[in-house]
Write a protein that holds these residues in place. Sequence first.
Motif, PDB file in Angstrom:
ATOM      1  N   SER A   5       0.829  -1.207   0.000  1.00  0.00           N
ATOM      2  CA  SER A   5       0.000   0.000   0.000  1.00  0.00           C
ATOM      3  C   SER A   5       0.863   1.257   0.000  1.00  0.00           C
ATOM      4  O   SER A   5       0.568   2.226  -0.703  1.00  0.00           O
ATOM      5  CB  SER A   5      -0.923   0.015   1.222  1.00  0.00           C
ATOM      6  N   ALA A   6       1.927   1.220   0.781  1.00  0.00           N
ATOM      7  CA  ALA A   6       2.821   2.381   0.844  1.00  0.00           C
ATOM      8  C   ALA A   6       3.497   2.632  -0.500  1.00  0.00           C
ATOM      9  O   ALA A   6       3.606   3.786  -0.938  1.00  0.00           O
ATOM     10  CB  ALA A   6       3.872   2.172   1.931  1.00  0.00           C
ATOM     11  N   THR A   7       3.906   1.567  -1.178  1.00  0.00           N
ATOM     12  CA  THR A   7       4.556   1.761  -2.472  1.00  0.00           C
ATOM     13  C   THR A   7       3.568   2.292  -3.510  1.00  0.00           C
ATOM     14  O   THR A   7       3.955   3.072  -4.384  1.00  0.00           O
ATOM     15  CB  THR A   7       5.204   0.467  -2.990  1.00  0.00           C
ATOM     16  N   GLU A   8       2.309   1.889  -3.404  1.00  0.00           N
ATOM     17  CA  GLU A   8       1.297   2.434  -4.311  1.00  0.00           C
ATOM     18  C   GLU A   8       1.108   3.930  -4.060  1.00  0.00           C
ATOM     19  O   GLU A   8       1.004   4.721  -5.009  1.00  0.00           O
ATOM     20  CB  GLU A   8      -0.032   1.700  -4.142  1.00  0.00           C
ATOM     21  N   CYS A   9       1.071   4.326  -2.799  1.00  0.00           N
ATOM     22  CA  CYS A   9       0.928   5.751  -2.463  1.00  0.00           C
ATOM     23  C   CYS A   9       2.128   6.567  -2.943  1.00  0.00           C
ATOM     24  O   CYS A   9       1.960   7.653  -3.513  1.00  0.00           O
ATOM     25  CB  CYS A   9       0.758   5.921  -0.958  1.00  0.00           C
ATOM     26  N   VAL A  10       3.316   6.042  -2.705  1.00  0.00           N
ATOM     27  CA  VAL A  10       4.525   6.743  -3.145  1.00  0.00           C
ATOM     28  C   VAL A  10       4.544   6.858  -4.661  1.00  0.00           C
ATOM     29  O   VAL A  10       4.886   7.908  -5.223  1.00  0.00           O
ATOM     30  CB  VAL A  10       5.794   6.031  -2.614  1.00  0.00           C
ATOM     31  N   GLY A  11       4.153   5.787  -5.344  1.00  0.00           N
ATOM     32  CA  GLY A  11       4.102   5.817  -6.805  1.00  0.00           C
ATOM     33  C   GLY A  11       3.126   6.865  -7.322  1.00  0.00           C
ATOM     34  O   GLY A  11       3.407   7.569  -8.300  1.00  0.00           O
ATOM     35  N   THR A  12       1.983   6.983  -6.661  1.00  0.00           N
ATOM     36  CA  THR A  12       0.994   7.996  -7.046  1.00  0.00           C
ATOM     37  C   THR A  12       1.544   9.402  -6.827  1.00  0.00           C
ATOM     38  O   THR A  12       1.387  10.277  -7.685  1.00  0.00           O
ATOM     39  CB  THR A  12      -0.294   7.805  -6.232  1.00  0.00           C
ATOM     40  N   ASP A  13       2.200   9.606  -5.700  1.00  0.00           N
ATOM     41  CA  ASP A  13       2.775  10.925  -5.413  1.00  0.00           C
ATOM     42  C   ASP A  13       3.875  11.287  -6.415  1.00  0.00           C
ATOM     43  O   ASP A  13       3.959  12.438  -6.861  1.00  0.00           O
ATOM     44  CB  ASP A  13       3.330  10.976  -3.989  1.00  0.00           C
ATOM     45  N   ILE A  14       4.702  10.327  -6.769  1.00  0.00           N
ATOM     46  CA  ILE A  14       5.759  10.592  -7.751  1.00  0.00           C
ATOM     47  C   ILE A  14       5.140  10.971  -9.093  1.00  0.00           C
ATOM     48  O   ILE A  14       5.597  11.912  -9.758  1.00  0.00           O
ATOM     49  CB  ILE A  14       6.692   9.376  -7.891  1.00  0.00           C
ATOM     50  N   ALA A  15       4.102  10.252  -9.484  1.00  0.00           N
ATOM     51  CA  ALA A  15       3.437  10.563 -10.757  1.00  0.00           C
ATOM     52  C   ALA A  15       2.847  11.969 -10.733  1.00  0.00           C
ATOM     53  O   ALA A  15       2.945  12.713 -11.719  1.00  0.00           O
ATOM     54  CB  ALA A  15       2.351   9.539 -11.043  1.00  0.00           C
ATOM     55  N   ARG A  16       2.260  12.353  -9.612  1.00  0.00           N
ATOM     56  CA  ARG A  16       1.699  13.715  -9.482  1.00  0.00           C
ATOM     57  C   ARG A  16       2.789  14.768  -9.606  1.00  0.00           C
ATOM     58  O   ARG A  16       2.610  15.794 -10.273  1.00  0.00           O
ATOM     59  CB  ARG A  16       1.007  13.869  -8.137  1.00  0.00           C
ATOM     60  N   LEU A  17       3.905  14.525  -8.950  1.00  0.00           N
ATOM     61  CA  LEU A  17       4.994  15.495  -8.988  1.00  0.00           C
ATOM     62  C   LEU A  17       5.624  15.593 -10.378  1.00  0.00           C
ATOM     63  O   LEU A  17       6.020  16.674 -10.808  1.00  0.00           O
ATOM     64  CB  LEU A  17       6.063  15.138  -7.951  1.00  0.00           C
ATOM     65  N   LYS A  18       5.692  14.472 -11.071  1.00  0.00           N
ATOM     66  CA  LYS A  18       6.259  14.495 -12.421  1.00  0.00           C
ATOM     67  C   LYS A  18       5.374  15.298 -13.373  1.00  0.00           C
ATOM     68  O   LYS A  18       5.886  15.929 -14.305  1.00  0.00           O
ATOM     69  CB  LYS A  18       6.441  13.068 -12.933  1.00  0.00           C
TER      70      LYS A  18
END
Length: 79
Positions: A11-24
């Motif tokens: 779950s944490a990796t999914e959240c981090v992945g979503t945040d990275i995509a938003r920042l990109k």
Amino acid sequence: MMADQVRQVQSATECVGTDIARLKVLLMPKQEKSEIAILFKDLENCNNETKMCARKIKRRLPQGDGSATPLSFGKEVRK
């Protein structure tokens, strides 16, 4: 218990992945080669490696309903 921790990591990796995509998405077109873009790429790689490790661990865990079975000992041990 280990299965719960693996789910938390996933779950944490999914959240981090979503945040990275938003920042990109927020990067300007000319910032694609900047230091922050390189940092995002590194974070994405580390996040993907963590996801893969969590999947490997999950596959190696015993499958079942998750309920613990009571231990049974022989007569010699019970005394």
